[in-house]
Design an enzyme around this catalytic site. Structure first.
Site, short mmCIF file in Angstrom:
data_model
loop_
_atom_site.label_atom_id
_atom_site.label_comp_id
_atom_site.label_asym_id
_atom_site.label_seq_id
_atom_site.Cartn_x
_atom_site.Cartn_y
_atom_site.Cartn_z
N ASP A 116 0.80 -1.25 0.00
CA ASP A 116 0.00 0.00 0.00
C ASP A 116 0.82 1.28 0.00
O ASP A 116 0.25 2.38 -0.09
CB ASP A 116 -0.98 0.00 1.19
CG ASP A 116 -0.29 -0.14 2.55
OD1 ASP A 116 0.86 0.31 2.69
OD2 ASP A 116 -0.93 -0.70 3.47
N HIS A 142 6.43 -8.00 -0.93
CA HIS A 142 5.36 -8.37 -1.86
C HIS A 142 5.10 -7.33 -2.95
O HIS A 142 4.05 -7.36 -3.58
CB HIS A 142 4.06 -8.67 -1.07
CG HIS A 142 4.15 -9.93 -0.25
ND1 HIS A 142 3.27 -10.23 0.76
CD2 HIS A 142 5.02 -10.97 -0.31
CE1 HIS A 142 3.60 -11.40 1.31
NE2 HIS A 142 4.65 -11.86 0.68
N CYS A 150 6.39 -4.83 -17.06
CA CYS A 150 5.97 -5.38 -18.35
C CYS A 150 6.02 -6.90 -18.31
O CYS A 150 6.92 -7.49 -17.72
CB CYS A 150 6.89 -4.84 -19.44
SG CYS A 150 6.39 -5.40 -21.09
N GLY A 214 0.44 -6.33 13.13
CA GLY A 214 -0.69 -6.48 12.22
C GLY A 214 -0.54 -7.51 11.13
O GLY A 214 -0.88 -7.24 9.97
N THR A 215 -0.09 -8.70 11.50
CA THR A 215 -0.04 -9.78 10.50
C THR A 215 -0.41 -11.10 11.15
O THR A 215 0.01 -11.37 12.27
CB THR A 215 1.33 -9.88 9.80
OG1 THR A 215 1.35 -11.03 8.93
CG2 THR A 215 2.48 -9.99 10.78
N ALA A 258 -2.75 -1.03 16.22
CA ALA A 258 -1.40 -0.51 15.99
C ALA A 258 -1.31 0.99 16.23
O ALA A 258 -0.36 1.48 16.86
CB ALA A 258 -0.96 -0.83 14.57
P1 OAD Z 1 -3.99 -10.70 7.30
O1 OAD Z 1 -5.28 -10.16 6.81
O2 OAD Z 1 -3.73 -12.15 7.21
O3 OAD Z 1 -3.78 -10.30 8.83
C1 OAD Z 1 -4.05 -8.99 9.29
C2 OAD Z 1 -3.72 -8.94 10.76
O4 OAD Z 1 -3.91 -7.60 11.20
C3 OAD Z 1 -4.63 -9.82 11.65
O5 OAD Z 1 -3.83 -10.55 12.57
C4 OAD Z 1 -5.51 -8.80 12.37
O6 OAD Z 1 -5.88 -9.23 13.68
C5 OAD Z 1 -4.58 -7.61 12.43
N1 OAD Z 1 -5.21 -6.29 12.61
C6 OAD Z 1 -6.45 -5.88 12.23
N2 OAD Z 1 -6.64 -4.58 12.58
C7 OAD Z 1 -5.49 -4.18 13.17
C8 OAD Z 1 -5.05 -2.94 13.75
N3 OAD Z 1 -5.83 -1.86 13.78
N4 OAD Z 1 -3.81 -2.89 14.28
C9 OAD Z 1 -3.00 -3.98 14.27
N5 OAD Z 1 -3.34 -5.16 13.73
C10 OAD Z 1 -4.58 -5.26 13.19
O7 OAD Z 1 -2.84 -9.86 6.55
P2 OAD Z 1 -1.30 -10.21 6.37
O8 OAD Z 1 -0.81 -11.03 7.50
O9 OAD Z 1 -0.61 -8.94 6.07
O10 OAD Z 1 0.01 -11.41 0.27
O11 OAD Z 1 -1.35 -11.10 5.07
C11 OAD Z 1 -0.15 -11.58 4.54
C12 OAD Z 1 -0.25 -11.66 3.05
O12 OAD Z 1 -1.43 -12.38 2.67
C13 OAD Z 1 -0.40 -10.34 2.33
O13 OAD Z 1 0.82 -9.65 2.15
C14 OAD Z 1 -1.00 -10.74 1.04
C15 OAD Z 1 -2.02 -11.71 1.52
O14 OAD Z 1 -2.44 -12.67 0.62
C16 OAD Z 1 0.16 -11.10 -1.03
O15 OAD Z 1 -0.51 -10.28 -1.59
C17 OAD Z 1 1.26 -11.86 -1.69
#
Ligand code: OAD
Length: 267
Positions: A116, A142, A150, A214-215, A258
């Protein structure tokens, strides 16, 4: 209650916040690992929560090379929508606090799974210049929603304009060879950019502290950054309102958003 300190239902205790702040301040080298949750308060949807993108959209239709080969118009329509939507979002206090922190102390590597650009925009806003902002820029595992590359030649460029996905001919095409452009993001089944992977794992191997924000930690190989830091002896601090794959290895889990927590633990 079992689990790491700070995992109580009432949110982080002052002791847990202090333990996290101390671990981060004392560490000579820190790796910060962020996911979609760090941008949730900016209005960017996460992937796996109740309102996550993967609840309503199928990755196999939109985020694989096969999907793009089958229907590039559909894939571009989705990425054009995301580019426009995310382009209207602003960095939140978590992005800004991280950028300020990185500019004020050495030894921090920010590794992000996010596409983003909000870490980059926070760095620019905080540093007041592109040169200084590079010190607070993330290692992007990512790719970026705001770049294209391209499908035929090596052309790659920043792309912030609206996407016309009304027909195949209207889709973005390469100014150098005429080939079809695609979003410069890593899709499922694709290899992550090698320089980013090398930088991320080198930082993880040297880290004395690892701040995870946040992951869910569900997507590999990116998710292994945290396991690598832990194996190297880093103190792991997790900031997340929900359950994550890292809860069992976290030394401190700070349950909450966060934007509220991150500015409290970075000095
Ligand atoms: P997820 O959607 O799997 O996880 C998001 C995390 O953020 C969860 O643990 C939520 O509890 C948490 N969360 C939600 N609101 C929040 C807040 N206000 N503050 C802190 N945390 C919060 O997303 P990612 O782990 O980033 O890959 O996903 C990993 C990858 O899966 C992404 O990069 C993407 C996706 O498919 C690709 O596009 C290759």
């Amino acid at each position: 209650m079992s689990g790491p300190p700070g995992a109580g239902p009432a949110g982080p205790s002052p002791d847990a916040l202090a333990a996290a702040a101390l671990a981060l301040a004392r560490a000579g080298r820190v790796v910060v690992f962020t996911g979609a949750g760090v941008s949730a308060e900016s209005g960017v949807p996460t992937f796996r929560g109740p309102d996550g993108l993967w609840k309503t959209c199928k990755p196999e239709d939109l985020a694989t090379p096969v999907a793009f080969g089958r229907d590039p118009r559909l894939v571009w329509e989705w990425y054009g929508w995301r580019r426009a939507m995310v382009g209207r979002c602003r960095p939140n206090p978590a992005h800004l606090a991280l950028a300020q922190w990185m500019l004020s102390r050495p030894g921090v590597t920010l590794v992000s799974q996010n596409v983003d650009d909000l870490h980059e925009r926070a760095a620019l806003a905080t540093a007041g210049g592109a040169e200084a902002a590079r010190r607070a820029a993330p290692v992007r595992l990512h790719g970026s929603l705001f770049h294209d590359h391209c499908t035929r030649c090596t052309y790659r460029a920043e792309a912030r304009g609206a996407v016309d996905a009304s027909s195949l001919a209207a889709l973005p095409h390469c100014p150098e060879c005429g080939g079809l452009l695609r979003p410069d993001v890593v899709w499922f089944g694709e290899v992550l950019p090698a320089p980013a992977v090398e930088a991320a794992f080198a930082a993880a191997r040297e880290a004395e502290a690892c701040l995870v924000i946040g992951t869910t930690g569900a997507v590999y190989p990116a998710a292994a950054v945290v396991h690598t830091a832990k194996a190297a002896g880093a103190t792991v601090v997790v900031v997340d309102p929900g359950e994550t794959e890292y809860d069992g290895l976290a030394d401190v889990k700070l349950v909450g958003q966060a934007g509220a927590i991150v500015p409290l633990i970075l000095f």
